[in-house]
Design a protein around this motif. Sequence first.
Motif, mmCIF file in Angstrom:
data_model
loop_
_atom_site.group_PDB
_atom_site.id
_atom_site.type_symbol
_atom_site.label_atom_id
_atom_site.label_comp_id
_atom_site.label_asym_id
_atom_site.label_seq_id
_atom_site.Cartn_x
_atom_site.Cartn_y
_atom_site.Cartn_z
ATOM 1 N N GLY A 195 0.798 -1.087 0.215
ATOM 2 C CA GLY A 195 0.163 0.064 -0.149
ATOM 3 C C GLY A 195 0.968 0.690 0.098
ATOM 4 N N TYR A 196 -0.174 2.259 0.426
ATOM 5 C CA TYR A 196 0.925 3.585 -0.063
ATOM 6 C C TYR A 196 0.151 4.686 1.303
ATOM 7 C CZ TYR A 196 1.741 2.404 -4.520
ATOM 8 O OH TYR A 196 2.231 1.732 -5.483
ATOM 9 N N GLU A 197 1.216 5.454 2.320
ATOM 10 C CA GLU A 197 0.583 5.937 3.149
ATOM 11 C C GLU A 197 0.977 8.103 2.270
ATOM 12 O OE1 GLU A 197 2.414 8.849 6.875
ATOM 13 O OE2 GLU A 197 4.205 6.832 6.652
ATOM 14 N N ALA A 198 -0.143 8.033 2.639
ATOM 15 C CA ALA A 198 -0.337 8.892 2.078
ATOM 16 C C ALA A 198 0.096 10.700 3.304
ATOM 17 C CB ALA A 198 -2.013 9.590 1.660
ATOM 18 N N LEU A 199 1.037 11.257 2.350
ATOM 19 C CA LEU A 199 1.722 12.301 2.897
ATOM 20 C C LEU A 199 1.502 13.830 2.557
ATOM 21 C CD1 LEU A 199 5.051 10.300 3.173
ATOM 22 C CD2 LEU A 199 3.774 10.727 5.017
ATOM 23 N N THR A 200 0.896 14.698 3.445
ATOM 24 C CA THR A 200 0.491 16.184 2.760
ATOM 25 C C THR A 200 2.338 16.489 2.787
ATOM 26 O OG1 THR A 200 -1.823 15.697 3.960
ATOM 27 C CG2 THR A 200 -0.751 18.331 3.502
ATOM 28 N N GLN A 246 -4.365 -4.220 -1.968
ATOM 29 C CA GLN A 246 -3.360 -3.097 -1.437
ATOM 30 C C GLN A 246 -4.192 -1.868 -0.337
ATOM 31 O OE1 GLN A 246 -2.253 -2.031 -5.031
ATOM 32 N NE2 GLN A 246 -0.281 -2.477 -5.348
ATOM 33 N N LYS A 247 -3.686 -0.673 0.311
ATOM 34 C CA LYS A 247 -4.036 -0.282 1.579
ATOM 35 C C LYS A 247 -3.576 1.165 1.075
ATOM 36 C CE LYS A 247 -5.777 -3.806 4.076
ATOM 37 N NZ LYS A 247 -7.226 -3.694 4.595
ATOM 38 N N ILE A 248 -4.466 2.466 1.450
ATOM 39 C CA ILE A 248 -4.015 3.517 1.853
ATOM 40 C C ILE A 248 -4.302 4.206 2.858
ATOM 41 C CG2 ILE A 248 -6.292 4.344 1.103
ATOM 42 C CD1 ILE A 248 -3.540 6.417 0.187
ATOM 43 N N PHE A 249 -2.807 4.800 3.566
ATOM 44 C CA PHE A 249 -2.223 4.686 5.029
ATOM 45 C C PHE A 249 -2.613 5.948 5.179
ATOM 46 C CE2 PHE A 249 -0.309 0.450 5.305
ATOM 47 C CZ PHE A 249 -0.612 -0.049 6.638
ATOM 48 N N VAL A 281 -8.680 1.108 3.516
ATOM 49 C CA VAL A 281 -7.740 2.232 4.278
ATOM 50 C C VAL A 281 -7.423 2.127 6.100
ATOM 51 C CG1 VAL A 281 -8.843 4.458 5.197
ATOM 52 C CG2 VAL A 281 -9.312 3.573 2.886
ATOM 53 N N VAL A 282 -6.185 2.681 6.661
ATOM 54 C CA VAL A 282 -5.826 2.567 7.846
ATOM 55 C C VAL A 282 -5.635 3.400 7.962
ATOM 56 C CG1 VAL A 282 -3.987 1.784 8.826
ATOM 57 C CG2 VAL A 282 -4.341 0.176 6.555
ATOM 58 N N ILE A 311 -6.587 0.241 12.032
ATOM 59 C CA ILE A 311 -6.340 1.375 12.605
ATOM 60 C C ILE A 311 -5.159 0.658 12.767
ATOM 61 C CG2 ILE A 311 -5.876 2.457 14.354
ATOM 62 C CD1 ILE A 311 -8.301 2.745 13.078
ATOM 63 N N ALA A 312 -4.180 1.884 12.808
ATOM 64 C CA ALA A 312 -2.649 1.603 12.405
ATOM 65 C C ALA A 312 -1.788 2.872 13.852
ATOM 66 C CB ALA A 312 -1.448 2.109 11.745
ATOM 67 N N ILE A 313 -1.318 2.447 14.730
ATOM 68 C CA ILE A 313 -0.562 3.506 15.782
ATOM 69 C C ILE A 313 0.622 3.855 15.290
ATOM 70 C CG2 ILE A 313 0.124 3.987 17.886
ATOM 71 C CD1 ILE A 313 -3.006 3.036 17.567
ATOM 72 N N ASP A 314 1.147 5.363 15.090
ATOM 73 C CA ASP A 314 2.346 5.485 13.974
ATOM 74 C C ASP A 314 3.179 5.954 15.017
ATOM 75 O OD1 ASP A 314 4.615 6.618 12.000
ATOM 76 O OD2 ASP A 314 2.612 8.537 12.053
ATOM 77 N N ASP A 315 4.696 5.801 15.342
ATOM 78 C CA ASP A 315 6.125 6.389 15.664
ATOM 79 C C ASP A 315 5.629 5.781 16.556
ATOM 80 O OD1 ASP A 315 6.123 8.059 13.407
ATOM 81 O OD2 ASP A 315 4.900 9.876 14.723
ATOM 82 N N ALA A 316 6.160 4.209 16.741
ATOM 83 C CA ALA A 316 6.061 3.436 18.306
ATOM 84 C C ALA A 316 7.122 3.505 18.033
ATOM 85 C CB ALA A 316 5.316 2.345 17.880
#
Length: 416
Positions: A195-200, A246-249, A281-282, A311-316
């Motif tokens: 998948g992909y992480e969407a970043l602003t 596939q996922k979009i984070f 969607v995650v 759900i994902a927890i970021d920056d663990a």
Amino acid sequence: MFNRMMTSWFGVERMLERIEHHNHIGLIGIDLSEWKSGLLSELREESFNWTEWLMLSMGRGDIWFGDVVSNHLWVYAAMPDDLGEEESEHFLRGLAKRLREAMIAEAGMTSNESHHSSRFREKGIGYARLHSCSEGTARDIVYEGVLKATGQIRESMVEQNDWELRHELERLLSECSIKSVYQPIMRLGDGRVFGYEALTRCPEGSLFDGPLSLFQFAEKHNHAFALDRMAREKAIRHCPPLGEMQKIFINVTMGIINDPHFVSGQTVHWLSEQGLFPGQVVFELTERSSIDDFDAAKKILAHYRSQGYEIAIDDAGAGYSSLQSIVELSPDYIKVDRSLVRMADKDEMKKHMLRTFVRFAKKMNIRTVAEGIERPEELRLLRSMGFDFAQGYLLGRPQEYVPLEVATASKSGLPS
């Protein structure tokens, strides 16, 4: 620059010469740091005649040059004898504003900055009425005036910068000018794109130095919901083509999930337009804002999970709150912070921490994502430890457009 003393200390000697003819004198300071051309180039010349420039630009002889010290211009001004304290402040503020405007015109900046309000005219100015100056007390009186004026200059700069950032944020929101970039998340087992992480990202030339400062400023000024909603819409509408599995984070905060517009199903509408569904969607919970009530958070997340979202927890591993969130919220994914990944192959303590995350996650049926991989040695280590997914510059940089053949490739050519 401007750290030399162009006359005696803040021009005190010249000021004392004029005391005999003026009973009341004020001190004006102008910040010069913003002028990088035009007038500034003339100021670098030792022969620059400030006295003559003041006479010509201001059209009056009761203002005279004092000194230029540490990027501040200091001038003195004779004041009418019959002014009270408040009237003196008004008089000096008016003179300071007119002096700054004359300098802007000299620098050729007027046309570029004419859109600014009157607030802009007071940026970088300070002033103080000097009381009872005599030769014996002049330095102390001027020093007090410099302190007061410098404080005003500093305050005006902060206020103006805040105003400019608010104006910039409102512009970004009205023009929808933020953009999304996408970084691939790879399966470590078979090298496929998971998948992909969407970043602003801020548009080029933005006053914000990056998305973190943008979101923090928006939260401070009660625009967090609007900005996050726009970022979420951009992330979905410009998402690379996804395969069914596939996922979009998408980064969100618990505060944003409480947004009534979030609950209303707007996200589902955007997904439907792109041919996507909630199961792809995650929601990646970031630490931009802390979770104060975990019981309430569990209920909210249960609502979204019932619709298919993950759900994902970021920056663990980067802070206590992320570890507490893992324990309390039982996420579907743990994204291990890059600080633990960087050079982990050379650090036994990091290796131990990473193994602990993997073992814990496998027992809890949570999938793991290692962030910030930049070296082949890190990739080999994390693969050998049993991490499920990986993300980082080594595997792919964030980009606005991902070709269809990459998004759905069966093999990614993952480094060994």
